[in-house]
Write a protein that holds these residues in place. Structure first.
Motif, PDB file in Angstrom:
ATOM      1  N   LEU A 103       4.582  -7.969  33.388  1.00  0.00           N
ATOM      2  CA  LEU A 103       5.834  -6.361  33.161  1.00  0.00           C
ATOM      3  C   LEU A 103       4.849  -6.074  33.650  1.00  0.00           C
ATOM      4  CD1 LEU A 103       7.687  -8.609  30.274  1.00  0.00           C
ATOM      5  CD2 LEU A 103       7.728  -8.439  32.675  1.00  0.00           C
ATOM      6  N   GLU A 104       5.507  -4.771  33.645  1.00  0.00           N
ATOM      7  CA  GLU A 104       5.439  -3.038  33.752  1.00  0.00           C
ATOM      8  C   GLU A 104       6.153  -2.493  32.502  1.00  0.00           C
ATOM      9  OE1 GLU A 104       5.205  -1.473  37.519  1.00  0.00           O
ATOM     10  OE2 GLU A 104       3.743  -3.278  38.246  1.00  0.00           O
ATOM     11  N   LYS A 105       5.646  -1.019  32.445  1.00  0.00           N
ATOM     12  CA  LYS A 105       6.390  -0.557  31.542  1.00  0.00           C
ATOM     13  C   LYS A 105       7.959  -0.529  31.931  1.00  0.00           C
ATOM     14  CE  LYS A 105       6.496   3.507  28.443  1.00  0.00           C
ATOM     15  NZ  LYS A 105       7.461   3.320  27.889  1.00  0.00           N
ATOM     16  N   PHE A 106       8.600  -0.223  33.120  1.00  0.00           N
ATOM     17  CA  PHE A 106       9.869   0.055  32.923  1.00  0.00           C
ATOM     18  C   PHE A 106      10.104  -1.411  32.857  1.00  0.00           C
ATOM     19  CE2 PHE A 106       7.742  -1.547  37.362  1.00  0.00           C
ATOM     20  CZ  PHE A 106       9.585  -1.816  37.761  1.00  0.00           C
ATOM     21  N   GLN A 107       9.818  -2.459  33.556  1.00  0.00           N
ATOM     22  CA  GLN A 107      10.640  -3.538  32.987  1.00  0.00           C
ATOM     23  C   GLN A 107      10.428  -4.042  31.503  1.00  0.00           C
ATOM     24  OE1 GLN A 107       6.988  -5.620  36.044  1.00  0.00           O
ATOM     25  NE2 GLN A 107       9.290  -6.582  36.889  1.00  0.00           N
ATOM     26  N   VAL A 108       9.679  -3.703  30.920  1.00  0.00           N
ATOM     27  CA  VAL A 108       9.693  -3.869  29.445  1.00  0.00           C
ATOM     28  C   VAL A 108      10.923  -3.191  28.533  1.00  0.00           C
ATOM     29  CG1 VAL A 108       8.576  -3.864  27.071  1.00  0.00           C
ATOM     30  CG2 VAL A 108       7.672  -4.460  29.068  1.00  0.00           C
ATOM     31  N   ASP A 109      11.033  -1.721  29.189  1.00  0.00           N
ATOM     32  CA  ASP A 109      11.861  -1.533  28.754  1.00  0.00           C
ATOM     33  C   ASP A 109      13.689  -1.579  28.889  1.00  0.00           C
ATOM     34  OD1 ASP A 109      10.531   0.883  27.632  1.00  0.00           O
ATOM     35  OD2 ASP A 109      10.302   1.789  29.527  1.00  0.00           O
ATOM     36  N   ALA A 110      13.523  -2.217  30.430  1.00  0.00           N
ATOM     37  CA  ALA A 110      14.820  -2.859  30.708  1.00  0.00           C
ATOM     38  C   ALA A 110      14.846  -3.858  29.882  1.00  0.00           C
ATOM     39  CB  ALA A 110      15.070  -2.990  32.262  1.00  0.00           C
ATOM     40  N   MET A 111      13.996  -4.562  29.644  1.00  0.00           N
ATOM     41  CA  MET A 111      14.462  -6.019  28.462  1.00  0.00           C
ATOM     42  C   MET A 111      14.758  -5.778  27.315  1.00  0.00           C
ATOM     43  SD  MET A 111      11.208  -8.716  28.467  1.00  0.00           S
ATOM     44  CE  MET A 111      11.654 -10.744  27.730  1.00  0.00           C
ATOM     45  N   LEU A 112      13.962  -4.668  27.078  1.00  0.00           N
ATOM     46  CA  LEU A 112      14.218  -4.102  25.300  1.00  0.00           C
ATOM     47  C   LEU A 112      15.546  -4.088  25.570  1.00  0.00           C
ATOM     48  CD1 LEU A 112      11.259  -2.285  24.247  1.00  0.00           C
ATOM     49  CD2 LEU A 112      12.275  -4.365  23.859  1.00  0.00           C
ATOM     50  N   ALA A 113      16.532  -3.015  26.450  1.00  0.00           N
ATOM     51  CA  ALA A 113      18.241  -2.499  26.164  1.00  0.00           C
ATOM     52  C   ALA A 113      19.093  -3.722  26.640  1.00  0.00           C
ATOM     53  CB  ALA A 113      18.057  -2.018  27.754  1.00  0.00           C
ATOM     54  N   LEU A 114      18.459  -4.744  28.150  1.00  0.00           N
ATOM     55  CA  LEU A 114      19.341  -5.744  27.898  1.00  0.00           C
ATOM     56  C   LEU A 114      19.340  -6.758  26.729  1.00  0.00           C
ATOM     57  CD1 LEU A 114      20.554  -8.039  30.194  1.00  0.00           C
ATOM     58  CD2 LEU A 114      18.939  -8.795  30.538  1.00  0.00           C
ATOM     59  N   CYS A 115      17.704  -6.858  26.224  1.00  0.00           N
ATOM     60  CA  CYS A 115      17.783  -7.708  25.195  1.00  0.00           C
ATOM     61  C   CYS A 115      18.936  -7.021  23.085  1.00  0.00           C
ATOM     62  CB  CYS A 115      16.790  -7.698  24.425  1.00  0.00           C
ATOM     63  SG  CYS A 115      15.829  -8.470  24.861  1.00  0.00           S
ATOM     64  N   GLU A 116      19.070  -6.055  23.357  1.00  0.00           N
ATOM     65  CA  GLU A 116      19.971  -4.901  22.780  1.00  0.00           C
ATOM     66  C   GLU A 116      21.686  -5.544  22.760  1.00  0.00           C
ATOM     67  OE1 GLU A 116      18.640  -0.571  22.617  1.00  0.00           O
ATOM     68  OE2 GLU A 116      16.559  -1.535  21.937  1.00  0.00           O
ATOM     69  N   LYS A 117      21.743  -5.152  24.582  1.00  0.00           N
ATOM     70  CA  LYS A 117      23.168  -5.853  24.482  1.00  0.00           C
ATOM     71  C   LYS A 117      23.486  -7.141  23.968  1.00  0.00           C
ATOM     72  CE  LYS A 117      23.177  -3.284  28.948  1.00  0.00           C
ATOM     73  NZ  LYS A 117      23.735  -3.399  30.462  1.00  0.00           N
ATOM     74  N   TRP A 118      21.910  -8.174  24.840  1.00  0.00           N
ATOM     75  CA  TRP A 118      22.505  -9.595  23.809  1.00  0.00           C
ATOM     76  C   TRP A 118      23.090  -9.961  22.630  1.00  0.00           C
ATOM     77  CZ3 TRP A 118      24.335 -13.716  26.565  1.00  0.00           C
ATOM     78  CH2 TRP A 118      23.396 -14.076  27.374  1.00  0.00           C
ATOM     79  N   VAL A 119      21.811  -9.092  21.645  1.00  0.00           N
ATOM     80  CA  VAL A 119      22.642  -9.314  20.028  1.00  0.00           C
ATOM     81  C   VAL A 119      23.036  -7.913  19.966  1.00  0.00           C
ATOM     82  CG1 VAL A 119      21.467  -8.027  18.111  1.00  0.00           C
ATOM     83  CG2 VAL A 119      19.744  -8.824  19.293  1.00  0.00           C
ATOM     84  N   SER A 120      23.619  -7.562  20.566  1.00  0.00           N
ATOM     85  CA  SER A 120      25.267  -6.577  20.264  1.00  0.00           C
ATOM     86  C   SER A 120      26.401  -7.532  20.366  1.00  0.00           C
ATOM     87  CB  SER A 120      25.755  -5.724  21.173  1.00  0.00           C
ATOM     88  OG  SER A 120      26.646  -5.109  20.603  1.00  0.00           O
ATOM     89  N   TRP A 121      26.580  -8.223  21.418  1.00  0.00           N
ATOM     90  CA  TRP A 121      27.391  -9.054  22.345  1.00  0.00           C
ATOM     91  C   TRP A 121      27.731 -10.526  20.812  1.00  0.00           C
ATOM     92  CZ3 TRP A 121      26.859 -14.547  24.082  1.00  0.00           C
ATOM     93  CH2 TRP A 121      27.594 -14.897  24.648  1.00  0.00           C
ATOM     94  N   LEU A 122      26.308 -11.287  20.721  1.00  0.00           N
ATOM     95  CA  LEU A 122      25.902 -12.312  19.886  1.00  0.00           C
ATOM     96  C   LEU A 122      26.857 -11.771  19.058  1.00  0.00           C
ATOM     97  CD1 LEU A 122      22.912 -13.909  20.918  1.00  0.00           C
ATOM     98  CD2 LEU A 122      24.692 -14.949  21.466  1.00  0.00           C
TER      99      LEU A 122
END
Length: 168
Positions: A103-122
């Motif tokens: 993983l590169e930094k931009f991928q980690v940032d995108a992964m964190l944003a996707l995780c935030e979407k999952w947490v909100s939906w869950l």
């Protein structure tokens, strides 16, 4: 995140952190005892989110869980005696291993944003699942509510019991 921003970041630490993040992210999408999530369930997922999700799952599957891929290079070298009077072939061996950081930094940032979407939906799903329980709880007296079991959840090491929980 700070480790990614550092100019003197430790590649071993970055690999360990990336591995841990990918394993934890992927865990809820694999089969097993827990209910399994699917990216199709996330209504706010964009095409970019789905592409990232598939990439993250691919890295986990082919880099971490089944590490035989193009991101890893392993070589064994034979050291030959190159002197004119050499009587033997090999005088030693050397090996080389290299793994690209997944993983590169931009991928980690995108992964964190996707995780935030999952947490909100869950969280929304949990609230919806709890809504039918409110009238039931309101129908109970204070004494009846206090009489309900109040034990802390316990880890379940009994595989038969875990299978029973899943089948409910």
């Amino acid at each position: 995140m700070n480790e990614l921003d550092s100019e003197t970041s430790d590649p071993v630490l970055l690999d360990a952190l990336s591995t841990a993040a990918l394993v934890r992210y992927s865990r809820c999408f694999t089969s097993g005892i827990r209910a399994r999530l699917s990216i199709e369930e996330l209504p706010t997922a964009t095409a970019e989110d789905i592409e990232l999700h598939e990439r993250l799952r691919g890295i986990r599957d082919w880099h971490i869980a089944h590490p035989i891929n193009k991101q890893e290079v392993h070589a064994l070298y034979v050291i030959l005696d190159g002197s004119p009077e050499a009587k033997t072939g090999a005088i030693g061996f050397s090996s080389f291993s290299s793994v690209q950081l997944p993983l590169e930094k931009f991928q980690v940032d995108a992964m964190l944003a996707l995780c935030e979407k999952w947490v909100s939906w869950l969280n929304t799903q949990l609230i919806r699942a709890q809504e039918p329980l409110i009238p039931v709880a309101n129908g109970l007296s204070r004494e009846e509510l206090l009489a309900l079991p109040q034990d802390e959840p316990q880890p379940n090491s009994n595989i038969k019991a875990r299978r029973t929980q899943v089948q409910r």
